[in-house]
Design a protein around this motif. Structure first.
Motif, PDB file in Angstrom:
ATOM      1  N   SER A   1       4.852  12.103   2.768  1.00  0.00           N
ATOM      2  CA  SER A   1       4.211  11.078   3.585  1.00  0.00           C
ATOM      3  C   SER A   1       3.395  11.827   4.625  1.00  0.00           C
ATOM      4  O   SER A   1       3.965  12.502   5.494  1.00  0.00           O
TER       5      SER A   1
ATOM      6  N   PRO B   1      -0.223   4.002   2.080  1.00  0.00           N
ATOM      7  CA  PRO B   1       1.031   3.647   2.754  1.00  0.00           C
ATOM      8  C   PRO B   1       1.000   2.210   3.258  1.00  0.00           C
ATOM      9  O   PRO B   1      -0.073   1.604   3.394  1.00  0.00           O
TER      10      PRO B   1
ATOM     11  N   ILE C   1       8.833   6.591  -0.967  1.00  0.00           N
ATOM     12  CA  ILE C   1       7.602   6.802  -0.221  1.00  0.00           C
ATOM     13  C   ILE C   1       7.438   5.625   0.731  1.00  0.00           C
ATOM     14  O   ILE C   1       8.182   4.635   0.648  1.00  0.00           O
ATOM     15  N   GLN C   2       6.459   5.724   1.634  1.00  0.00           N
ATOM     16  CA  GLN C   2       6.247   4.662   2.620  1.00  0.00           C
ATOM     17  C   GLN C   2       5.364   3.558   2.019  1.00  0.00           C
ATOM     18  O   GLN C   2       4.244   3.304   2.457  1.00  0.00           O
ATOM     19  N   GLN C   3       5.905   2.956   0.982  1.00  0.00           N
ATOM     20  CA  GLN C   3       5.239   1.835   0.327  1.00  0.00           C
ATOM     21  C   GLN C   3       6.280   1.137  -0.553  1.00  0.00           C
ATOM     22  O   GLN C   3       7.237   1.767  -1.027  1.00  0.00           O
TER      23      GLN C   3
ATOM     24  N   VAL D   1       7.404  14.616  -2.974  1.00  0.00           N
ATOM     25  CA  VAL D   1       6.713  13.535  -2.263  1.00  0.00           C
ATOM     26  C   VAL D   1       6.421  13.983  -0.838  1.00  0.00           C
ATOM     27  O   VAL D   1       7.209  14.699  -0.218  1.00  0.00           O
TER      28      VAL D   1
ATOM     29  N   GLU E   1       0.412   8.611   0.861  1.00  0.00           N
ATOM     30  CA  GLU E   1       1.646   9.025   0.200  1.00  0.00           C
ATOM     31  C   GLU E   1       1.258   9.846  -1.022  1.00  0.00           C
ATOM     32  O   GLU E   1       0.528   9.354  -1.896  1.00  0.00           O
TER      33      GLU E   1
END
Length: 242
Positions: free
Chosen positions: A96, A123, A161-163, A94, A65
């Motif tokens: 991903s 991530p 984001i993927q977190q 951002v 990310e």
């Protein structure tokens, strides 16, 4: 009980490539410090100055990310997802990168430097479909308060984001106080001073200093100069990628 590690600005890694002057809070490229590999899910925080018209040619990323925060000037971004965008001071980008992205990033202006923070976060899931987003920060809402702009739920006009991570920032007058409540037990907080100075849980931090805090519940913040700007990054301390 919370534990603290100060990352003073003059202890960061440094690389001067002529067109790129980079200060690295964590091990990156030619800078290696076994005590500064990452802070939980936070892997990279680079403080970069790019000469006029120069930049990063087309290159790949995957399963990371990536957050870009311009502090001065503007960057021109192109990628193989079809995005051609300019990001300027007051905006946040951002990406991903998931299964893989090729992109380039250049100083949009030939006659002035561009300065930005480049931040990488691990991530929570590997090999997802790549994604791009860009938002404008409402700096009027950042006066003497922390404005969240990245969160898992894209709350309050921000992005995600993927977190399970939260990013917040604020601009404070001298003597103003605030606090930051951690969203999830076991997360860590990385407080990075963009400009001015603060005390964060009693630790005096000047411009580009940072404080890594493990196991906090509430972080108490006092600005000790005018127009002091602070970035707060909350991340899981034991990230897992599936």
């Amino acid at each position: 009980m919370a534990t603290y590690i100060e990352h003073k600005a003059n202890t960061r890694g440094h690389a001067d490539h002529g067109w790129l002057n980079s200060y690295q809070s964590f091990s990156f490229a030619g800078y290696y410090n076994p005590e500064r590999i990452n802070f939980g899910a936070l892997r990279v925080l680079n403080d970069d100055v790019v000469a006029g018209g120069k930049g990063f040619g087309l290159h790949p990323h995957d399963n990371m990310e990536i957050i870009s925060i311009p502090l001065k000037g503007a960057l021109e971004h192109k990628d193989n997802m079809g995005n051609t965008r300019v990001i300027s001071q007051g905006e946040v980008q951002v990406m991903s990168t998931g299964t893989g992205v090729f992109h380039s990033e250049y100083n949009h202006n030939a006659d002035q430097e561009a300065q930005f923070l480049q931040i990488w976060v691990f991530p929570k899931q590997l090999n997802i479909a790549p994604r791009y987003d860009q938002i404008i920060l409402d700096r009027t809402r950042m006066q003497n308060t922390l404005l969240p702009f990245i969160s898992p739920e894209s709350a309050d006009g921000g992005t995600y984001i993927q977190q399970d991570a939260w990013f917040s920032s604020g601009i404070f007058d001298n003597g103003k106080t605030t606090s930051y409540d951690v969203h999830s037990t076991g997360n860590g907080v990385y407080a990075f001073v963009i400009s001015g100075s603060f005390t964060v849980d009693g630790h005096l931090l000047d411009a580009r200093d940072a404080l890594a805090i493990e196991n906090p519940a509430t972080v108490n913040i006092v600005a000790t100069s005018d127009k002091a700007e602070l970035l707060i990054i909350e991340v899981p301390m034991k990230p897992s990628s599936n």
